[in-house]
Design an enzyme around this catalytic site. Structure first.
Site, PDB file in Angstrom:
ATOM      1  N   LEU A 195      73.519 -29.953  33.202  1.00 29.21           N
ATOM      2  CA  LEU A 195      74.396 -28.747  33.332  1.00 29.21           C
ATOM      3  C   LEU A 195      74.786 -28.542  31.578  1.00 29.21           C
ATOM      4  O   LEU A 195      75.769 -28.617  31.064  1.00 29.21           O
ATOM      5  CB  LEU A 195      75.822 -29.398  33.779  1.00 29.21           C
ATOM      6  N   HIS A 196      73.929 -27.907  31.084  1.00 31.35           N
ATOM      7  CA  HIS A 196      73.953 -27.403  29.744  1.00 31.35           C
ATOM      8  C   HIS A 196      75.249 -26.528  29.635  1.00 31.35           C
ATOM      9  O   HIS A 196      75.924 -26.826  28.689  1.00 31.35           O
ATOM     10  CB  HIS A 196      72.735 -26.331  29.365  1.00 31.35           C
ATOM     11  N   ASP A 197      75.419 -25.625  30.388  1.00 32.93           N
ATOM     12  CA  ASP A 197      76.437 -24.343  30.038  1.00 32.93           C
ATOM     13  C   ASP A 197      78.002 -25.052  30.224  1.00 32.93           C
ATOM     14  O   ASP A 197      78.976 -24.781  29.637  1.00 32.93           O
ATOM     15  CB  ASP A 197      76.181 -23.174  30.839  1.00 32.93           C
TER      16      ASP A 197
END
Length: 330
Positions: free
Chosen positions: A250-252
């Site tokens: 979940l980068h963002d």
């Protein structure tokens, strides 16, 4: 609680959608504008995804269309990662919501002038719109309270080439312009105003699993729950096919969380630049940790994060939001 005005620039995208939902679920965030960036999918699809998410979440935020192409290079998209429409297996609702009559670069400038010294910017896609906004308003870095960028890979492998991260590799010229713009505007002053940059070296520690997703969606009856589940299922399958396990990074959403609370990560100031001409290294982000260039820092690079602290906040907020929406529809 005083809500922080937040302007979001996204290429929605599964994890961009999760980041938007997190911000909508946060009482300490007032999302005042959304810029649509070409990246994971073409910009027209990004605009549709953003407007449809607003419809689904019952939220009203101006959405502006960005450039259809990077500032120099041809556009590359990532339907293999995010699905043909950017949302995995999910299908978003139809909506008659309309875009603003001004473009995304102008939206950045208008928001910064509307909230001088207060606005937090979050960029989770290629930096095309932000670079174009800087050309129109070079003082933009001094108008923002904070900027958080999801991009780059620092002392870490790339996810697009061996050395380059996706967002930067799509438009490396724009990323270079943004880092140069902050260097020029601040010229060594006020390191607390440098952009917080969260690269793969940090964001790949934020690992969503089916068990965590189950805790997030629970037995919620609202259509948003099904959208999140269907989007994440595609994302899990992509990571599994790449040999990383049945999970997703979940980068963002981490960038969205850090925009509201920078203390979630530990950062180091340094000078960052982007390789533009290397045959094998185009799009690589280089951090000058040893100050070999003798230049003032232009970024705060995230180097440490507590994933458990992030997920506690993420699951609590988004879970409560989906339950609220379920109650509202009954």
């Amino acid at each position: 609680m005083t809500a922080l005005p937040v302007f979001v620039d996204v290429d929605t995208g599964v994890d961009d959608a999760m980041a938007l939902v997190y911000l909508f679920a946060s009482e300490d965030a007032d999302v005042v504008g959304i810029a649509s960036t070409a990246g994971n999918v073409p910009v027209q699809q990004v605009c549709h995804n953003n407007l449809a998410l607003l419809e689904l979440c019952g939220v009203d935020v101006p959405v502006s269309k960005g450039s259809e192409n990077p500032v120099t290079a041809p556009l590359r998209t990532a339907e293999d990662t995010h699905g043909p429409e950017g949302m995995g297996y999910a299908r978003l609702p139809a909506t008659d919501r309309a875009l603003t009559d001004y473009d995304a670069a102008e939206a950045w400038v208008r928001a910064a002038h509307a909230y001088p010294g207060e606005l937090t910017g979050v960029a989770t896609g290629p930096l095309t719109n932000l670079a174009l906004a800087l050309r129109r308003e070079p003082a933009l870095p001094r108008l923002l309270r904070r900027l958080v960028i999801m991009g780059g890979a620092f002392d870490y492998r790339g996810n697009t080439t061996p050395v380059a991260e996706w967002n930067v590799s799509v438009d490396p010229e724009a990323a270079a312009e943004v880092f140069h713009g902050w260097s020029t505007a601040w010229n060594g002053e006020s390191p607390e105003h440098l952009p917080i940059v969260l690269g793969l070296n940090l964001t790949e520690h934020i690992v969503m699993t089916p068990e965590l997703l189950g805790r997030l969606t629970g037995d919620g009856a609202h259509p948003l729950v099904a959208v999140l589940e269907d989007a994440m299922r595609f994302y899990f399958e992509f990571h599994f096919a790449c040999g990383e396990g049945y999970l997703a990074h979940l980068h963002d959403p981490l960038a969205a969380a850090v925009a509201l609370d920078p203390d979630l990560v530990r950062c180091r100031p340094t000078t960052v630049d982007v390789e533009l001409t290397g045959t094998l290294t185009r799009g690589m982000t280089i951090a000058d940790w040893s100050n070999r260039w003798g230049r003032d820092p232009n970024a705060l690079i995230g180097v440490d994060v507590d994933p458990a602290a992030f997920f506690e906040r993420f699951l609590t907020r988004v879970g409560a939001f989906t339950k609220f929406l379920s109650r509202e529809q009954t």
